[in-house]
Design an enzyme around this catalytic site. Structure first.
Site, short mmCIF file in Angstrom:
data_model
loop_
_atom_site.label_atom_id
_atom_site.label_comp_id
_atom_site.label_asym_id
_atom_site.label_seq_id
_atom_site.Cartn_x
_atom_site.Cartn_y
_atom_site.Cartn_z
N GLN A 253 0.84 -1.19 0.00
CA GLN A 253 0.00 0.00 0.00
C GLN A 253 0.88 1.25 0.00
O GLN A 253 1.79 1.34 0.82
CB GLN A 253 -0.86 -0.03 1.26
CG GLN A 253 -1.92 1.05 1.34
CD GLN A 253 -2.73 0.92 2.63
OE1 GLN A 253 -2.22 0.48 3.64
NE2 GLN A 253 -3.98 1.31 2.58
N GLY A 254 0.62 2.20 -0.91
CA GLY A 254 1.38 3.44 -0.96
C GLY A 254 0.49 4.63 -0.65
O GLY A 254 0.03 5.33 -1.56
N SER B 180 0.53 6.51 3.04
CA SER B 180 1.14 7.45 3.98
C SER B 180 2.38 8.09 3.38
O SER B 180 3.08 7.48 2.58
CB SER B 180 1.53 6.73 5.27
OG SER B 180 0.40 6.32 5.97
N SER C 272 3.56 -1.46 4.17
CA SER C 272 3.68 -2.85 4.63
C SER C 272 3.95 -3.75 3.44
O SER C 272 3.33 -3.59 2.39
CB SER C 272 2.39 -3.28 5.34
OG SER C 272 2.24 -2.55 6.53
N GLU D 83 -10.35 -1.95 5.36
CA GLU D 83 -9.22 -2.13 6.27
C GLU D 83 -9.68 -2.05 7.72
O GLU D 83 -9.24 -2.80 8.56
CB GLU D 83 -8.17 -1.05 5.97
CG GLU D 83 -6.87 -1.26 6.68
CD GLU D 83 -5.80 -0.26 6.23
OE1 GLU D 83 -4.65 -0.48 6.57
OE2 GLU D 83 -6.13 0.74 5.55
N ASN E 202 -6.29 5.00 16.31
CA ASN E 202 -7.54 4.88 17.06
C ASN E 202 -8.06 6.24 17.53
O ASN E 202 -9.26 6.40 17.76
CB ASN E 202 -7.35 3.92 18.24
CG ASN E 202 -7.29 2.47 17.77
OD1 ASN E 202 -7.21 2.22 16.57
ND2 ASN E 202 -7.36 1.54 18.69
N GLU E 203 -7.17 7.21 17.65
CA GLU E 203 -7.62 8.56 18.02
C GLU E 203 -8.49 9.14 16.89
O GLU E 203 -9.53 9.75 17.14
CB GLU E 203 -6.42 9.49 18.30
CG GLU E 203 -5.74 9.21 19.64
CD GLU E 203 -5.05 7.86 19.70
OE1 GLU E 203 -4.54 7.39 18.66
OE2 GLU E 203 -5.03 7.26 20.78
#
Lengths: 394, 362
Positions: free
Chosen positions: A126-127, A129, A161, A244, A377-378
């Site tokens: 995955q590209g 971030s 990843s 996801e 999670n924030e």
């Protein structure tokens, strides 16, 4: 309400169980999938799964699937974890990209990519971030510039990843330099072997190169490898993000299986085993709570699957789900390490009362990434507060 | 696998919710804090309106005047009773006392009669113990005293007693017992000590049958209190979400601050995942599943935790107004605190689960 499985579903479970028992390698046989050798070990196993038509059971038969429903997929997942199946090296492709490809992809894209993705021949990373755009994904700056027959990509992606060894990458780039934030983004399917792609592996907490930085320097992507419309990248990406965070990345069996082993570990632990005190008094409640949360996640997933089967699209509740499973995973492994006490930091395999104690430490390190990736999670709590409770944006 | 409610079930729930909402407003509840008899007319009318919906006989066979439905049909209605902090024992009558009494030979005709007369019912005398249940009724000179009975305003009392080593369950009408209210935090559920005289005519079962039924009684009490707790969570979180959206500080709604959002999101997530556990437990009781003890303990421990967290963050996010007697929050919060601890708190149910799971995993 009927919380039982049909006869065909039970037969499907038996068929999966028999095949997995015969074909899943013993724990420890495959090397870590975050190493070059282990990556190849896991690809070989993906091929075995694919040849047995078990790698993507819910996909159409044309791409190697069995065309079964979401309940059968959950049954397969339960059996996969019950059999001790390894982490899926192809997971970014089959669980994240594939639902998006099925929704937005062209016939040509499906033909070119799905079967190879299902067999492990092509592993996707995955590209998304970038160094300055993590939780704030809409702040990405990597660019796509239109040229004859395609696009030139420039910029830098990070925390990819499987990026160290992957063959292909799905990424979002800013295709309209004038547009701001969520607008002017386009989703591309990229060949990692293309000229101009430079990969710098990054060691994770355990020292292995599970993710990577990827640099793009005039990398050419053909028009036929745009996924969804030009400028539609945000909408397409959010479809993947829903997968996801929701049920397609983390099937509950992963947690119920670990939680059952945790209960066995507690039962096998007696007074004096843990730093000289009786853990039943001090830790048992924490253990049972983790076990129950795993069980609750399973039930919630069946409830969601019932809704999905009736045509419901998973929305903001995917954020609640992501918070819950990632914390369950940490809690299960944290409770196990507390039960192990002073020996918890040792890599060597140990055994207590017939219960295997290896893998809890690796599992804990892996679990700790859960509350961070796929949107911290924030950020998910903001989504839950704003979209499930109606709180004002701010 | 179909983890959903039918349209009929949802419609029934919604019908009952509308009646409860009309008859049980925050003003009605505040009146109870002024004095238990302050608004008795409204109380009686409210129970009549509930009895007219036939929900009390939902789990009872048709030959006894019931609707022959099951716990999956009733569970959502119990949640709605929690949403309005109902002062009357709707789910205790329909989900606990009536089905239990109707399963005994002597109790069945009494349930038929109670349904015809539109009576409400409550119970007492047994609680979850370390391994099995414990009996809380004490006996002295032929007179029994049962402490901590909720809904002391009920018409009918199902009471458990052990007499000379014989476990017995009795069903007694209000005019045959002495009800002494016990002051407690939640004044809308009137806790009481019930003094009564066990006799052959009041007894509906004894011995081994009673022992099995007491376990069922406690499971049913745990299940339906779990349902009310989730309704209470919903009520507290929705009240708090409205408040923090309207209340402004520093020129913006306080609900726009992440600290407030994250408190409430955490509680909302707990509620989200306690729900399927509740519904599975209802299904297990309805189908007589072997796992019902496990499933009910799971539902109650998750509901108690969810309610404790919802109460805590609701109070905190309200600030000082939530700490007042005149504002609505304490009505739900006090019921949540009480029900969270009653019929087994979260930890004691987890202890039960540990025993059950380790036995099952061998």
């Amino acid at each position: 309400m009927d919380l039982t499985f049909t006869e065909p579903q039970q037969a499907f479970r038996q068929e999966a169980r028999a095949w997995l028992e015969a074909n899943v390698p013993k724990p420890g046989t495959l090397r870590s999938l975050d190493t070059k050798e282990g990556f190849e070990d896991h690809r070989v196993f993906e091929r075995t799964l694919f040849d047995g038509r078990w790698s993507v059971v819910s996909w159409p038969e044309a791409f190697g699937g069995r065309d079964v429903g979401i309940m059968e997929w959950l049954i397969f997942e339960e059996e996969y974890y019950r059999a001790g199946g390894p982490r899926r090296v192809s997971q970014n492709g089959i669980f994240l990209l594939a639902p998006t490809l099925f929704e937005f992809g062209t016939e040509s894209q499906l033909t070119r990519y799905m079967s190879k993705m299902a067999s492990g021949e092509e592993i996707w990373c995955q590209g998304w971030s970038e160094p300055d755009a993590g939780s704030d994904l809409a702040g990405i700056r990597s660019k796509a510039t239109k040229v004859d027959g395609g696009w030139l990509l420039n910029g830098q992606k990070t925390w990819c990843s499987r990026g160290a060894f992957a063959h292909r990458c799905f990424g979002i780039f800013r295709s309209d330099p004038e547009a701001d934030r969520h607008r002017g983004l386009t989703y591309y399917l990229i060949d990692m072997a293309a000229p101009g792609v430079t990969v710098r592996p990054i060691g994770q907490l355990d020292g292995e190169t599970g993710f990577a930085e990827v640099f793009f320097d005039d990398v050419f992507v053909a028009d036929e490898d745009v996924l969804g419309g030009i400028g539609e990248g945000w909408k397409v990406a959010m479809a993947t993000a829903g997968s996801e965070r929701g049920i397609s990345l983390r099937s509950p069996a992963r947690y119920t299986e670990a939680a059952g082993k945790l209960m066995d570990l507690l039962a096998a632990t007696s007074a004096g085993d843990v730093n000289g005190f009786d853990p039943r008094a001090a830790i048992a409640d924490e253990v049972v709570r983790a076990y129950l949360d795993a069980e609750a996640y399973k039930l919630h997933t069946y409830m969601t699957a019932t809704k999905v089967r009736a045509g419901h699209k998973v929305g903001a509740e995917a954020s609640a789900t992501k918070i819950f499973w990632s914390e369950v995973d940490v809690n299960i492994h944290q409770a196990a390490l507390r039960l192990l006490g002073e020996g918890a930091d040792l890599y060597e395999a140990v055994e207590r009362g017939g219960v295997d104690l290896s893998e809890w430490l690796d599992g804990y390190l892996f679990a700790l990434s859960g509350p961070i990736y796929a949107g911290t999670n924030e950020i998910q709590r903001n989504v839950v507060a704003e979209r499930m409770l109606g709180l004002p944006r701010g | 696998m179909d983890f959903s409610f039918s349209d009929d079930q949802l419609e029934l729930r919604s019908t009952v919710a509308t009646v409860l909402g009309d008859w049980c407003t925050p003003a009605d509840l505040h009146a109870r804090y002024v004095g238990p008899d302050a608004d008795l007319g409204r109380t009686k009318g409210r129970w009549s309106a509930i009895a007219d919906l036939f929900v009390c006989g939902l789990l009872i066979d048709e030959e006894l005047g019931g609707l022959a439905m099951d716990d999956v049909d009733l569970i959502g209605i119990a949640e709605e009773a929690g949403v309005v902090v109902l002062p009357e024992p709707l789910s205790t009558t329909a989900g606990v006392v009536f089905p239990l009494a109707a399963s005994t030979t002597a109790g069945a005709p009494r349930v038929k009669d109670a349904l015809e007369r539109g009576l409400s019912a409550t119970f007492g005398g047994a609680a979850f113990g370390a391994k099995h249940h414990k009996i809380t009724t004490t006996v002295s000179g032929g007179e029994a005293s049962t402490p901590r009975v909720g809904y002391g305003t009920a018409d009918l009392f199902l009471l458990v007693v052990e007499l000379a080593g014989d476990l017995q369950i009795h069903l007694i009408e209000r005019d045959e017992v002495a009800v002494t209210p016990t002051p407690s935090l939640d004044l809308t559920r009137e806790m009481a000590t019930v003094t009564w005289s066990p006799s052959g005519t009041t007894m509906i079962c004894s011995g081994g049958e009673a022992s099995l039924l007491v376990e069922q009684l406690l499971q049913r009490a745990a299940l339906y209190s779990a349902a009310e707790l989730l309704g209470l969570c919903e009520a507290m979180l929705s009240l708090t979400a409205s408040y923090v959206t309207e209340r402004k500080q520093f020129g913006v709604p306080v609900g726009s601050f992440q600290a407030v959002k994250h408190h409430l999101a955490g509680a909302r997530v707990r509620l989200e995942f306690a729900r399927p556990a509740l519904y599975r437990a209802a299904y297990s009781l309805a189908t007589g599943a072997e796992t019902s003890a496990h499933d009910v303990s799971m539902a109650k421990s998750m509901a108690s935790d969810a309610a404790d967290e919802a109460a805590r963050v609701s109070l905190q996010c309200h600030g000082a107004i939530g700490y007042t007697f005149e504002y609505d929050l304490h009505l739900a919060m006090k019921r949540a605190w009480a029900l969270s601890a009653d019929f087994g708190d979260a930890r004691s149910h987890r202890a039960r689960i540990f025993d059950l799971v380790t036995a099952a995993r061998g």
